[in-house]
Design a protein around this motif. Structure first.
Motif, PDB file in Angstrom:
ATOM      1  N   ARG A   1     -59.636 -29.973  -4.624  1.00 51.58           N
ATOM      2  CA  ARG A   1     -61.053 -29.791  -4.299  1.00 51.58           C
ATOM      3  C   ARG A   1     -61.953 -30.542  -5.295  1.00 51.58           C
ATOM      4  NH1 ARG A   1     -59.395 -24.928  -6.520  1.00 51.58           N
ATOM      5  NH2 ARG A   1     -60.526 -24.266  -8.400  1.00 51.58           N
ATOM      6  N   GLU A   2     -61.473 -30.704  -6.545  1.00 53.39           N
ATOM      7  CA  GLU A   2     -62.227 -31.484  -7.531  1.00 53.39           C
ATOM      8  C   GLU A   2     -62.047 -32.973  -7.286  1.00 53.39           C
ATOM      9  OE1 GLU A   2     -61.241 -30.459 -11.506  1.00 53.39           O
ATOM     10  OE2 GLU A   2     -61.897 -28.363 -11.338  1.00 53.39           O
ATOM     11  N   LEU A   3     -60.817 -33.366  -6.978  1.00 52.83           N
ATOM     12  CA  LEU A   3     -60.539 -34.783  -6.760  1.00 52.83           C
ATOM     13  C   LEU A   3     -61.295 -35.320  -5.551  1.00 52.83           C
ATOM     14  CD1 LEU A   3     -56.690 -34.754  -7.432  1.00 52.83           C
ATOM     15  CD2 LEU A   3     -58.482 -35.629  -8.948  1.00 52.83           C
ATOM     16  N   ALA A   4     -61.536 -34.458  -4.570  1.00 52.69           N
ATOM     17  CA  ALA A   4     -62.253 -34.890  -3.365  1.00 52.69           C
ATOM     18  C   ALA A   4     -63.688 -35.327  -3.667  1.00 52.69           C
ATOM     19  CB  ALA A   4     -62.258 -33.774  -2.331  1.00 52.69           C
ATOM     20  N   LYS A   5     -64.211 -34.975  -4.834  1.00 48.62           N
ATOM     21  CA  LYS A   5     -65.561 -35.363  -5.233  1.00 48.62           C
ATOM     22  C   LYS A   5     -65.582 -36.698  -5.977  1.00 48.62           C
ATOM     23  CE  LYS A   5     -66.773 -30.463  -5.728  1.00 48.62           C
ATOM     24  NZ  LYS A   5     -67.205 -29.399  -6.670  1.00 48.62           N
ATOM     25  N   GLU A   6     -64.410 -37.214  -6.331  1.00 47.10           N
ATOM     26  CA  GLU A   6     -64.322 -38.477  -7.057  1.00 47.10           C
ATOM     27  C   GLU A   6     -64.572 -39.647  -6.107  1.00 47.10           C
ATOM     28  OE1 GLU A   6     -63.712 -39.009 -10.238  1.00 47.10           O
ATOM     29  OE2 GLU A   6     -63.058 -37.053 -10.977  1.00 47.10           O
ATOM     30  N   PRO A   7     -65.259 -40.718  -6.573  1.00 45.41           N
ATOM     31  CA  PRO A   7     -65.466 -41.902  -5.722  1.00 45.41           C
ATOM     32  C   PRO A   7     -64.145 -42.511  -5.229  1.00 45.41           C
ATOM     33  CG  PRO A   7     -66.909 -41.992  -7.632  1.00 45.41           C
ATOM     34  CD  PRO A   7     -65.977 -40.834  -7.857  1.00 45.41           C
ATOM     35  N   LEU A   8     -63.099 -42.433  -6.059  1.00 48.30           N
ATOM     36  CA  LEU A   8     -61.808 -43.003  -5.678  1.00 48.30           C
ATOM     37  C   LEU A   8     -61.198 -42.292  -4.475  1.00 48.30           C
ATOM     38  CD1 LEU A   8     -59.491 -44.998  -6.283  1.00 48.30           C
ATOM     39  CD2 LEU A   8     -58.599 -43.337  -7.944  1.00 48.30           C
ATOM     40  N   TRP A   9     -61.579 -41.026  -4.269  1.00 50.02           N
ATOM     41  CA  TRP A   9     -61.008 -40.261  -3.153  1.00 50.02           C
ATOM     42  C   TRP A   9     -61.258 -40.963  -1.815  1.00 50.02           C
ATOM     43  CZ3 TRP A   9     -58.104 -35.814  -2.831  1.00 50.02           C
ATOM     44  CH2 TRP A   9     -58.008 -35.205  -1.571  1.00 50.02           C
ATOM     45  N   LYS A  10     -62.482 -41.470  -1.621  1.00 51.00           N
ATOM     46  CA  LYS A  10     -62.801 -42.155  -0.366  1.00 51.00           C
ATOM     47  C   LYS A  10     -61.981 -43.431  -0.206  1.00 51.00           C
ATOM     48  CE  LYS A  10     -67.509 -40.363   0.114  1.00 51.00           C
ATOM     49  NZ  LYS A  10     -68.949 -40.705   0.246  1.00 51.00           N
ATOM     50  N   VAL A  11     -61.705 -44.097  -1.313  1.00 50.99           N
ATOM     51  CA  VAL A  11     -60.873 -45.305  -1.248  1.00 50.99           C
ATOM     52  C   VAL A  11     -59.455 -44.936  -0.836  1.00 50.99           C
ATOM     53  CG1 VAL A  11     -60.020 -47.305  -2.533  1.00 50.99           C
ATOM     54  CG2 VAL A  11     -62.290 -46.388  -3.038  1.00 50.99           C
ATOM     55  N   VAL A  12     -58.924 -43.867  -1.425  1.00 47.25           N
ATOM     56  CA  VAL A  12     -57.582 -43.406  -1.080  1.00 47.25           C
ATOM     57  C   VAL A  12     -57.497 -43.062   0.401  1.00 47.25           C
ATOM     58  CG1 VAL A  12     -55.902 -41.551  -1.452  1.00 47.25           C
ATOM     59  CG2 VAL A  12     -57.072 -42.581  -3.406  1.00 47.25           C
ATOM     60  N   GLN A  13     -58.569 -42.514   0.956  1.00 48.84           N
ATOM     61  CA  GLN A  13     -58.579 -42.111   2.353  1.00 48.84           C
ATOM     62  C   GLN A  13     -58.746 -43.278   3.318  1.00 48.84           C
ATOM     63  OE1 GLN A  13     -57.890 -38.933   3.317  1.00 48.84           O
ATOM     64  NE2 GLN A  13     -57.572 -38.555   1.140  1.00 48.84           N
ATOM     65  N   SER A  14     -59.608 -44.230   2.974  1.00 47.84           N
ATOM     66  CA  SER A  14     -59.984 -45.272   3.928  1.00 47.84           C
ATOM     67  C   SER A  14     -59.383 -46.647   3.630  1.00 47.84           C
ATOM     68  CB  SER A  14     -61.504 -45.402   3.991  1.00 47.84           C
ATOM     69  OG  SER A  14     -62.026 -45.778   2.727  1.00 47.84           O
ATOM     70  N   GLN A  15     -59.094 -46.924   2.358  1.00 50.31           N
ATOM     71  CA  GLN A  15     -58.524 -48.228   1.999  1.00 50.31           C
ATOM     72  C   GLN A  15     -57.502 -48.055   0.878  1.00 50.31           C
ATOM     73  OE1 GLN A  15     -61.374 -51.149   0.696  1.00 50.31           O
ATOM     74  NE2 GLN A  15     -59.961 -52.866   0.998  1.00 50.31           N
ATOM     75  N   PRO A  16     -56.403 -47.333   1.143  1.00 50.67           N
ATOM     76  CA  PRO A  16     -55.436 -47.049   0.081  1.00 50.67           C
ATOM     77  C   PRO A  16     -54.815 -48.293  -0.555  1.00 50.67           C
ATOM     78  CG  PRO A  16     -54.612 -46.353   2.245  1.00 50.67           C
ATOM     79  CD  PRO A  16     -56.052 -46.662   2.406  1.00 50.67           C
ATOM     80  N   SER A  17     -54.810 -49.413   0.147  1.00 56.57           N
ATOM     81  CA  SER A  17     -54.260 -50.634  -0.450  1.00 56.57           C
ATOM     82  C   SER A  17     -55.071 -51.084  -1.655  1.00 56.57           C
ATOM     83  CB  SER A  17     -54.202 -51.763   0.578  1.00 56.57           C
ATOM     84  OG  SER A  17     -55.513 -52.144   0.987  1.00 56.57           O
ATOM     85  N   ALA A  18     -56.309 -50.614  -1.765  1.00 56.10           N
ATOM     86  CA  ALA A  18     -57.176 -50.977  -2.897  1.00 56.10           C
ATOM     87  C   ALA A  18     -57.239 -49.887  -3.954  1.00 56.10           C
ATOM     88  CB  ALA A  18     -58.583 -51.287  -2.393  1.00 56.10           C
ATOM     89  N   ALA A  19     -56.510 -48.778  -3.729  1.00 59.00           N
ATOM     90  CA  ALA A  19     -56.597 -47.634  -4.637  1.00 59.00           C
ATOM     91  C   ALA A  19     -55.600 -47.765  -5.782  1.00 59.00           C
ATOM     92  CB  ALA A  19     -56.330 -46.339  -3.874  1.00 59.00           C
ATOM     93  N   ALA A  20     -56.107 -47.587  -6.996  1.00 60.67           N
ATOM     94  CA  ALA A  20     -55.266 -47.552  -8.196  1.00 60.67           C
ATOM     95  C   ALA A  20     -55.706 -46.349  -9.017  1.00 60.67           C
ATOM     96  CB  ALA A  20     -55.392 -48.835  -9.001  1.00 60.67           C
ATOM     97  N   PHE A  21     -54.767 -45.487  -9.349  1.00 63.11           N
ATOM     98  CA  PHE A  21     -55.108 -44.248 -10.049  1.00 63.11           C
ATOM     99  C   PHE A  21     -55.266 -44.506 -11.548  1.00 63.11           C
ATOM    100  CE2 PHE A  21     -52.866 -43.023  -6.198  1.00 63.11           C
ATOM    101  CZ  PHE A  21     -53.777 -42.142  -5.646  1.00 63.11           C
ATOM    102  N   PRO A  22     -56.336 -43.999 -12.161  1.00 64.10           N
ATOM    103  CA  PRO A  22     -56.556 -44.239 -13.591  1.00 64.10           C
ATOM    104  C   PRO A  22     -55.390 -43.719 -14.429  1.00 64.10           C
ATOM    105  CG  PRO A  22     -57.969 -42.472 -12.756  1.00 64.10           C
ATOM    106  CD  PRO A  22     -57.342 -43.107 -11.567  1.00 64.10           C
ATOM    107  N   GLY A  23     -54.813 -44.611 -15.218  1.00 66.35           N
ATOM    108  CA  GLY A  23     -53.659 -44.244 -16.038  1.00 66.35           C
ATOM    109  C   GLY A  23     -52.373 -44.143 -15.253  1.00 66.35           C
ATOM    110  N   GLY A  24     -52.387 -44.516 -13.972  1.00 64.34           N
ATOM    111  CA  GLY A  24     -51.195 -44.423 -13.129  1.00 64.34           C
ATOM    112  C   GLY A  24     -50.910 -45.731 -12.429  1.00 64.34           C
ATOM    113  N   GLU A  25     -50.420 -45.641 -11.186  1.00 63.28           N
ATOM    114  CA  GLU A  25     -50.082 -46.843 -10.441  1.00 63.28           C
ATOM    115  C   GLU A  25     -50.981 -46.978  -9.213  1.00 63.28           C
ATOM    116  OE1 GLU A  25     -46.109 -46.840  -8.755  1.00 63.28           O
ATOM    117  OE2 GLU A  25     -46.273 -44.749  -8.132  1.00 63.28           O
TER     118      GLU A  25
END
Length: 256
Positions: A101-125
């Motif tokens: 529920r907290e992650l859903a408020k992050e700007p990256l969440w929308k990228v993960v949902q709509s354009q996952p090929s452009a999503a990179a997790f901070p400190g991850g892959e």
């Protein structure tokens, strides 16, 4: 034409609480997940398996063990579980351990949902890296199992939701940006057959149903040839075509 059965781990304490577990240690199946894994093990027990490969994370190893336990109860040969880092959970980096529920408020969440090929997790892959290494691992194991056990071999890979979704997307020829359209529930079964021409997705996110149609066909007897001194023997049939049946075909044959 080996066939891989993709099994997601059963429900975990993190799933139940709405937490993104990622690669955190100590995330185990809850009571519901344990029962889910048991039922999946019983469902798969009718299928002769050439191998079981598991993500190294505990929840997947627990699920893989449940698959083995179901086979032991039926007095079938015990298989060894192989660990494969290539099908481990996505490295969510700083996101792991946080409530969804907290992650859903992050700007990256929308990228993960709509354009996952452009999503990179901070400190991850990135999700693209996740798909590339998981698809490569599954295809590598599939080729090795077919080389050792033949084209009708069936094996199991126990992994995670996003990993299995990305492997299914690749097999379906879908761009990674569309993979969120695929659903993979805890302890569900998805099935892919890789061939020389293309992968075939035989099932996706199933929870029940007979899987005896995955049994390899019986070996065919060969007739002795006059003058050769050779007796009657057996050979495995390898006549299955890699081509898609026009019109849909007759479906799988069940080999009791």
């Amino acid at each position: 034409m080996a066939t891989v059965i993709l099994v997601r781990h059963g429900r975990t304490t993190a799933n139940a609480s709405g937490t993104l577990a990622g690669r955190l240690p100590g995330v185990r199946l809850d009571d519901v997940g344990t029962e889910q894994a048991r039922r999946t093990g019983e469902r798969l027990a009718v299928v002769p398996l050439a191998g079981i490969v598991s993500s190294p994370l505990e929840r997947c190893k627990q699920t893989a063990k449940a698959l083995l336990d179901a086979r032991d109860r039926l007095a079938e040969p015990t298989l060894r579980i192989s660990s494969e880092k290539g099908i481990s959970e996505c490295d969510y980096g700083e996101w792991q351990g946080r409530p969804l529920r907290e992650l859903a408020k992050e700007p990256l969440w929308k990228v993960v949902q709509s354009q996952p090929s452009a999503a990179a997790f901070p400190g991850g892959e990135s999700m693209a890296t996740m798909q590339a290494r998981s698809v490569a691992a599954v295809r590598r194991h599939d080729a090795a199992i077919e080389a050792e056990h033949g084209p009708h071999a069936v094996w199991v890979a126990v992994s995670h939701g996003d990993i299995i979704k990305s492997v299914l997307a690749d097999a379906l020829g879908m761009h990674l940006d569309l993979f969120q359209r695929i659903n993979v529930d805890p302890a569900s079964v998805s099935i892919i057959r890789y061939t020389g021409t293309r992968p075939y997705v035989l099932a996706s996110n199933t929870h029940g149903g007979d899987l005896s149609w995955l049994k390899p066909p019986p070996a065919k007897k060969t007739r002795s040839r006059k003058g050769t001194g050779q007796g009657t023997g057996t050979r495995a049939t390898t006549t299955a075509s890699d081509d898609a049946p026009v019109g849909g075909g007759a479906g799988p044959s069940v080999h009791p």
